[in-house]
Motif scaffolding. Structure first.
Motif, PDB file in Angstrom:
ATOM      1  N   ASP A 127       0.843  -1.192   0.000  1.00 32.80           N
ATOM      2  CA  ASP A 127       0.000   0.000   0.000  1.00 32.80           C
ATOM      3  C   ASP A 127       0.879   1.243   0.000  1.00 32.80           C
ATOM      4  N   TYR A 128       0.952   1.902  -1.139  1.00 35.06           N
ATOM      5  CA  TYR A 128       1.790   3.093  -1.282  1.00 35.06           C
ATOM      6  C   TYR A 128       1.321   4.227  -0.372  1.00 35.06           C
ATOM      7  N   PHE A 129       0.004   4.270  -0.092  1.00 34.29           N
ATOM      8  CA  PHE A 129      -0.561   5.340   0.726  1.00 34.29           C
ATOM      9  C   PHE A 129      -0.858   4.878   2.159  1.00 34.29           C
ATOM     10  N   SER A 130      -0.149   3.875   2.616  1.00 34.74           N
ATOM     11  CA  SER A 130      -0.448   3.318   3.942  1.00 34.74           C
ATOM     12  C   SER A 130      -0.287   4.348   5.057  1.00 34.74           C
ATOM     13  N   ALA A 131       0.604   5.309   4.884  1.00 32.52           N
ATOM     14  CA  ALA A 131       0.854   6.301   5.942  1.00 32.52           C
ATOM     15  C   ALA A 131      -0.188   7.409   5.970  1.00 32.52           C
TER      16      ALA A 131
END
Length: 1003
Positions: free
Chosen positions: A767-771
């Motif tokens: 997940d590239y947008f996990s943060a």
């Protein structure tokens, strides 16, 4: 007349007619047999085929007599065959006693032969070869230079004029006329595809010129077909916008039956374009036909350069994989360039050439590889000679077999006299040396380096690899691994692994007496591993410690493994971790010094060592974060550094800080590491591991250690997204339920002498947008591309954007673009669809979870049916890949699952138009997939009650009933819509339905 032995050793001795006279007086029996043969010939009951006997004699290595013959018949003229005989009597009778002409009987013992032999004639030839190595030694560069080089330079001047003519073409008609005019000149006649030379330069003259693109596409679309001038639509996708190529591609020249397949093939190629670009390799050659320099890549793209300087500028002085040996007039200071062992620089005459040879026996033949090097140690030329028979090999080398590699030639044991052969430093097994009387240097090992431990021996006996091979495969086969939606070859990494090879224990000390014996054993082990690599085609090979307690044996293993791996394309990345045995031989050194020794060795062979470090792949290149960096980087810095990494490995020895029963006190490091040092090193590893888990809780990371987790972690707790590989205990164990994945089941141990690799697959998605927190975020187009890559969704997205929103809610994502005019469109890969419910982005965020639930509940039920069908297809040997509404049986045969009523339909399709629908799946299999149908019958056996839902139906239906032709394409429209919804499996919402809480999507 004796032949000159050719490279293939297929030279024929002479075209002289052979003598038919028998040397000895015939016996009464032979006269009767001769008369009988003549009578049979006259009655045409037997056929005499015209042949010429070329070679005959005795091969001391195979202990067989042979006759090599060349056919003189019209249909098979020139075909050479060899007949072999196990005994002299059969050989003699086949030749009717003609055993002397063109014959060699090197080291053949005739003492027990009952026939009368003429001793003066039988040993007349000692070999067939007339050449010897002296004929090759004293070569100069001029010997290798082609006298036509200057002629090629003249051709280049003419070609430059024609290049200018091609570049001036402003229309398709002009380009076509110029090509026809060039072909009429006869320049480069016989050269493969000479027009391609001009078209490639026409393309790269200005790749942004729209008119030029249209001309090129029209040329490729022309009646010459899609492979015109060696250029295809696929290759053009690597130069131009692939969507523009697809739009401009003209499929009208295809027959209706194959048009759909061509369209689909180009579509699939564009979808997988990233994977092709990722694997791109290139090499440079000096084109001998044009005298231009050309870079060719694995995607079929060619770039031509008139001058060497232009080439260097384009490649940033990188001459790796450059083959410039034929550019004999090129003068340049190559010290300014990046070169390696793959670089072949021009042949330059700078004094005498150094002559080197490699002599070996391989795959049943003898070879002499010869190379000539200039004073810069650049290979000027190389060639090889191949010999079928040992006597020719010996004769060519003038009896000098020093430094030859004859390790696999067991037939040497039959040699009766080696007094005239130089075997200095020749690789031959000691047992053969003993038999034929060759001296060799004996080796000795320190017995302390061959130690073992009682606890590991007991574990090894109780958990044999054979037991775990069976149980592991059963468990993995039973596990439901889920569906694959639009998966590509690079959506998973296959990791091959092995640990605890203990090479020293693989040596039988009753037979290992020489350096050659040691090499022989390791080669056999590596050979098995190479076959496993070729079969499994893994991306990585992990070797988990305790390879050898003796460093030079470890080094020998690495050298042989590296040499064999270089023959494989693509070659897997090789990663080592050290075990406690690797430390035994270095009691006077600090741990970091020992690690440096091993790391330097592995780096020399393009391999990697992990010791408290991270190794990761990003943009298809491997990078390492050293332990000191890993310690110093903040969590934010580390997360940013690995934000786009595809594969991540963390590992090291691990040590046994928490193992109170089997640790340094028990001597597992042989005094190199004390118990206090072990605890200290274990604490370091544990702390770094905890940091990795904290920073990357959602990433799929491979943890490779020598010791298992309970040795280096106070509380054994496996992280659900990670894969754990370990060894050390010799207690083979694995557990994999899809979340917790522990693979300690390929610990070879002391006793097993035929090690094999095992493998596991790991999903590369993350997940590239996990943060990011839940909410509405503005992102860039690059962010959107990276997110899709992180989910293994490969897209082409070259649109200009105004505002791109990322909506994140409860783990799901939705991407919406706002135009300059304020209209909103939802993104599905690279395509956009207008949203009409509202012009407020907040509306879509508020209703996002409800729309997902509307889609997901029926999708899950639909998916369950598809998964069951896919599983049953796989059981009978089919593909079983799901895409949209369709499940593939094989390339032509498929199952369509209606998303409304879940009705299952089997059909055959050549393209999207030409389809045949069958009454049931068994009928489809019986008519179109007989092999799979046979597997299906075996699956259900005699009891048809075993048949599952996919195969249900009247299996006794008369197969003479013809399938129904179906030309409509509505199933593909439905499949595309379902495909959009299936993106929910990747947690991405790509289609929007107006929220209606009383409406169900699928009843």
């Amino acid at each position: 007349m004796v032949p000159v032995n050719s490279k293939d050793d297929e030279a024929v001795i002479s075209s002289e007619s052979e003598s038919n006279q028998i040397t000895n007086e015939p016996t009464k029996r032979e006269l009767v047999e001769s008369e009988l043969v003549e009578e049979l010939i006259e009655r045409e009951l037997i056929e005499i085929k015209p042949i010429e006997r070329c070679y005959r004699g005795f091969d001391v290595i195979s202990q067989k007599f042979f006759v090599r013959e060349r056919s003189l018949e019209k249909e098979t003229k020139g075909v050479i065959t060899t007949k072999e005989f196990d005994n002299f009597e059969d050989y003699y009778d086949y030749l009717n006693g003609d055993i002397y002409d063109k014959a060699c009987y090197y080291q053949c013992d005739f003492s027990k032969v009952k026939r009368e032999i003429d001793r003066d004639k039988i040993y007349k030839l000692d070999a067939f070869a007339e050449e010897c190595i002296d004929d090759y030694k004293n070569k100069t560069v001029e010997n290798f230079n082609d006298s036509n080089y200057e002629k090629g330079e003249c051709t280049k001047k003419v070609l430059k004029e024609w290049v200018a003519k091609f570049l001036e073409c402003n229309s398709f008609e002009e380009l076509l006329k110029t090509a026809e005019d060039f072909l009429s000149t006869g320049i480069c006649r016989g050269t493969y595809n000479p027009i391609g030379f001009f078209i490639w330069q026409y393309i790269f003259y200005d790749v942004n010129d729209k008119q030029r693109f249209e001309i090129v596409m029209r040329y490729v679309n022309s009646v010459r077909g899609p492979a015109t001038a060696g250029i295809s639509w696929q290759t053009l996708c690597h130069i131009y916008n692939p969507n523009d190529v697809f739009e401009a591609a003209d499929f009208s020249n295809y027959a209706k039956s194959s048009r759909g397949r061509a369209v689909g093939s180009l579509k699939r190629y564009i979808e997988e374009l990233d994977s092709y670009n990722a694997k791109r390799t290139s090499y440079v050659v000096f084109d001998y036909n044009t005298h231009y320099y050309v870079e060719t890549d694995s995607n079929g793209v060619n770039r031509y350069f008139e001058t060497f300087e232009e080439l260097l500028e384009y490649r940033n002085n990188d001459l790796r994989n450059a083959h410039l040996q034929n550019a004999i007039k090129l003068k340049y200071d190559f010290s300014k360039c990046i070169i390696d062992e793959t670089t072949q620089l021009p042949k330059v005459n700078e004094g005498e050439l150094k002559f080197r040879t490699k002599k070996e026996y391989s795959n049943g033949s003898f070879f002499v590889h010869m190379a000539w090097f200039n004073t810069n140690n650049v290979c000027v030329n190389q060639t090889s000679k191949k010999f079928t028979w040992f006597f020719d090999f010996v004769k060519f080398l003038k009896h000098d077999l020093s430094n030859a590699d004859l390790l696999s030639c067991d037939g040497l044991k039959y040699l009766t006299d080696v007094s005239d052969i130089n075997f200095t430093n020749t690789l031959i097994k000691s047992s053969i040396c003993d038999q034929i009387g060759i001296s060799y240097e004996r080796i000795k090992f320190d017995e302390k380096m061959i130690g073992s431990f009682k606890s590991t021996e007991e574990n090894e006996n109780s958990t044999s690899l054979e037991v775990y091979d069976a149980s592991r495969e059963m468990a993995l086969n039973d596990r439901n691994t889920g569906i694959m939606v639009h998966t590509l070859d690079n959506s998973q990494d296959r990791i091959m692994y092995i640990s605890d090879l203990h090479l020293i224990h693989k040596f039988d000390w009753t037979t290992i007496r020489s350096r050659a014996d040691r090499i022989y054993v390791i080669r056999n082990i590596v050979s098995v591993l190479i076959q496993d690599i070729l079969r499994e085609k893994g991306n990585y090979l992990l070797i988990g410690g305790d390879t050898s307690s003796v460093f030079d044996v470890f080094e020998l293993f690495v050298k042989i493994l590296s040499m064999e791996l270089r023959k494989i394309r693509p070659m897997p990345e090789v990663i080592f971790v050290l075990g406690n045995h690797e430390l035994w031989q270095f009691p006077g050194l600090q741990l970091h010094e020992i690690v440096n020794i091993y790391e330097s060795l592995l780096a020399k062979h393009g391999m990697y060592l992990l010791q408290n470090e991270i190794l990761y792949k990003d943009s298809h290149k491997l990078y390492k974060i050293k332990n000191s960096q890993l310690d110093e980087l903040s969590a934010l810095e580390l997360k940013k550094k690995l934000s786009t990494a595809q594969s991540i490995f963390f590992g090291g020895i691990g040590f046994s800080k928490y193992n109170s029963d089997f640790n340094a006190t028990n001597g597992i490091y042989r005094g190199t590491i004390s118990r206090n040092e072990e605890i200290k090193e274990g604490s370091i590893f544990e702390r770094l591991y905890d940091k990795v888990v904290e920073v990357f809780p959602e990433r799929k990371i491979v943890i490779c250690t020598h010791t298992p987790m309970d040795c280096w972690k106070e509380k054994e707790s496996y992280h659900k997204n990670y894969v754990y590989l370990s060894g050390h205990t010799h207690r083979n164990f694995f557990f994999d339920d899809g979340e917790t994945r522990v693979y300690a089941d390929n610990q070879v141990g002391y006793k097993k002498n035929t090690p094999h690799l095992k493998w596991l697959d790991i999903d590369l998605s993350y997940d590239y947008f996990s943060a990011y927190e839940d909410g509405i975020h503005k992102i860039t187009s690059e962010d959107y591309i990276q997110f899709n890559r992180s989910k293994n969704i490969h897209i082409s997205f070259n649109r200009k954007i105004n505002i791109l929103y990322m909506l994140k809610k409860r783990g799901y994502y939705c991407f919406i673009h706002e135009s300059t005019g304020g209209s909103l469109t939802i993104l599905n890969g690279g395509s956009l669809k207008k949203l009409t419910d509202s012009d407020q982005i907040e509306y879509y965020y508020d209703n996002m979870d409800f729309v997902i639930s509307m889609l997901k509940d029926p999708l899950d039920k639909y998916t369950e049916v598809q998964e069951q069908i896919a599983m049953e297809i796989k059981k009978i040997g089919g593909i079983g890949i799901i895409h949209g509404c369709i499940i593939d049986i094989d390339f032509y045969n498929h199952v369509y699952v209606n998303p409304i009523d879940l009705k299952i339909t089997g059909y055959w399709a050549e393209n999207i138009f030409d389809k045949k629908i069958y009454q049931n799946i068994p009928m489809l299999l019986q008519n179109e997939c007989p092999a799979l149908y046979s597997n299906y019958l075996k699956l259900i056996g005699d009891n048809k009650a075993n048949s599952v839902s996919i195969f249900s139906g009247d299996t006794d239906t008369d197969v003479s009933v013809l399938p129904q032709e179906y030309l409509e394409t509505d199933i593909y429209k439905a499949s595309r819509e379902i495909n959009k919804i299936q993106r929910l499996h990747s947690n991405v919402l790509t289609t929007w339905f107006t929220p209606n809480r009383n409406k169900k999507m699928i009843e």
